[in-house]
Design an enzyme around this catalytic site. Structure first.
Site, mmCIF file in Angstrom:
data_model
loop_
_atom_site.group_PDB
_atom_site.id
_atom_site.type_symbol
_atom_site.label_atom_id
_atom_site.label_comp_id
_atom_site.label_asym_id
_atom_site.label_seq_id
_atom_site.Cartn_x
_atom_site.Cartn_y
_atom_site.Cartn_z
ATOM 1 N N ASP A 28 32.291 -88.313 -42.015
ATOM 2 C CA ASP A 28 33.126 -87.451 -42.840
ATOM 3 C C ASP A 28 34.405 -87.156 -42.035
ATOM 4 O O ASP A 28 34.429 -87.340 -40.814
ATOM 5 C CB ASP A 28 32.348 -86.174 -43.164
ATOM 6 C CG ASP A 28 33.219 -85.115 -43.799
ATOM 7 O OD1 ASP A 28 33.918 -85.432 -44.772
ATOM 8 O OD2 ASP A 28 33.208 -83.966 -43.307
ATOM 9 N N ASP B 140 29.812 -82.244 -42.395
ATOM 10 C CA ASP B 140 29.680 -80.792 -42.211
ATOM 11 C C ASP B 140 29.416 -80.023 -43.500
ATOM 12 O O ASP B 140 28.976 -78.874 -43.454
ATOM 13 C CB ASP B 140 30.963 -80.218 -41.592
ATOM 14 C CG ASP B 140 32.141 -80.287 -42.551
ATOM 15 O OD1 ASP B 140 32.457 -81.400 -43.008
ATOM 16 O OD2 ASP B 140 32.720 -79.227 -42.866
ATOM 17 N N ASP C 177 37.273 -84.180 -42.693
ATOM 18 C CA ASP C 177 37.586 -82.760 -42.450
ATOM 19 C C ASP C 177 36.332 -81.988 -42.021
ATOM 20 O O ASP C 177 35.318 -82.016 -42.703
ATOM 21 C CB ASP C 177 38.150 -82.128 -43.727
ATOM 22 C CG ASP C 177 39.492 -82.726 -44.134
ATOM 23 O OD1 ASP C 177 40.525 -82.200 -43.731
ATOM 24 O OD2 ASP C 177 39.478 -83.752 -44.853
HETATM 25 MG MG LIG Z 1 33.873 -82.239 -44.280
#
Ligand SMILES: [Mg+2]
Length: 255
Positions: free
Chosen positions: A28, A203, A30
Site C-alpha cells: 500500500d 495500514d 499512503d
Molecule cells: Mg494506506
C-alpha cells in the site's frame, strides 16, 4: 453494564525478515510507504523511498507491486521513473498495470461528472473538507474538518446508491468509486507474474480484503500501525518500520 469495547487483535509478530524465495510484495502507499499527510497532495516520495523501490524492483523483477486507492496516473506522478518497473494497482483495484505493461481498467463511471460536481459542491459548503477527483470516483477528505464526517459519509452513500457505485470508507475520507477491490487486483497481478507467495503490507481498513486474498493464496498480510482487528498475521509499527524491513529483505538477498 456497558458493552465491552472491541478487542484489538492479539499481539502480531513482525513479518519474517526474509519471506519466501518466490515472494511477491504488494505495498500500500499512503500510511505504509509514506506517512499520511494532512492533504493527499502533501505527500512527497523522498530519494530514500525512490532508491528503495528501485532496488527492490531490480532484486525482485516483476514481483513488487504498489496497491493504492490512488489512481495509476497519480502513482506515476508521485513515484516518477521507478513506477514503470513496478506492478501498480490503482483506484482500490479498479485499474492496474503489470510492470512494463499498459493500464487495464474498466471504463470510468458514466456518472463521473455528476459525482465530481456533487463532491466539489459539498467541499465548498463545508469548510475544512476537500474534494479529490479521481479516475474512478471522488473522495471527500475531512481531516481538517472532522465535524463534517457524518455529512461526508451520507453524501458518499447517496452518490453510490444513485449511480451504481460503491462507498469506500478510509481514514478521514469518504469516497465513492467504481467497483473493484485490492484483493482482486492482488490476485490478478500475482497470476500475471506466474504465481508466487503474496506478502501484502497495508495500514487501512481498505487493505483488509487484500490481506484476506494474500492469506487465501498461501501468503501473509502485514498490518502497518497499531494492533486492531485484522486479517493480517503480522504487524509493523509505521512506514519507517516498513522501510527498515524492506531494507533487511534487500540485504538478505545481497542486493
Ligand atoms: Mg494506506
Amino acid at each position: 453494564m456497558p458493552e465491552p469495547a472491541p478487542q484489538p487483535s492479539p499481539h502480531l509478530p513482525p513479518p519474517p525478515p526474509v519471506p519466501a524465495a518466490d515472494a511477491h510484495l504488494f505495498l500500500d502507499f499512503d500510511g505504509t510507504l509514506v506517512p499520511i499527510a494532512e492533504r493527499p497532495d502533501g505527500v512527497v516520495v523522498d530519494d530514500d523511498l525512490h532508491d528503495l523501490l528501485a532496488s527492490l524492483a531490480a532484486a525482485m523483477p516483476g514481483r513488487v507491486a504498489v496497491l493504492s486507492g490512488r489512481s495509476v496516473q497519480q502513482l506515476d506522478a508521485l513515484l516518477g521513473p521507478v513506477a514503470s518497473a513496478l506492478d501498480l494497482g490503482g483506484s482500490h483495484g479498479a485499474e492496474f498495470r503489470a510492470a512494463g505493461g499498459a493500464v487495464e481498467a474498466a471504463a470510468p463511471p458514466a456518472a463521473m461528472a455528476a459525482v465530481a460536481a456533487a463532491a466539489a459542491a459539498f467541499a465548498a459548503r463545508h469548510p475544512g473538507t476537500m474534494a479529490e477527483l479521481k479516475t474512478m470516483g471522488a473522495a471527500i477528505h475531512y481531516r481538517a474538518g472532522p465535524e463534517h464526517e457524518a455529512a461526508a459519509h451520507a453524501l458518499a452513500e447517496r452518490l453510490a446508491a444513485d449511480n451504481g457505485l460503491v462507498v469506500q470508507h478510509g481514514k478521514m475520507v469518504a469516497e465513492v468509486r467504481a467497483p473493484g477491490s485490492k484483493g482482486a487486483a492482488l490476485a490478478t497481478l500475482l497470476a500475471r507474474a506466474g504465481g508466487g507467495t503474496p506478502v501484502m503490507l497495508g495500514d487501512d481498513v481498505t487493505d483488509e480484503d487484500a490481506f484476506q486474498a494474500a492469506a487465501a493464496l498461501g501468503g501473509v498480510g502485514v498490518l502497518v500501525g497499531p494492533p486492531r482487528a485484522t486479517a493480517a498475521a503480522a504487524r509493523l509499527d509505521d512506514p519507517a518500520a516498513v522501510r527498515a524491513w524492506l531494507r533487511g529483505l534487500l540485504a538478505e538477498r545481497g542486493a
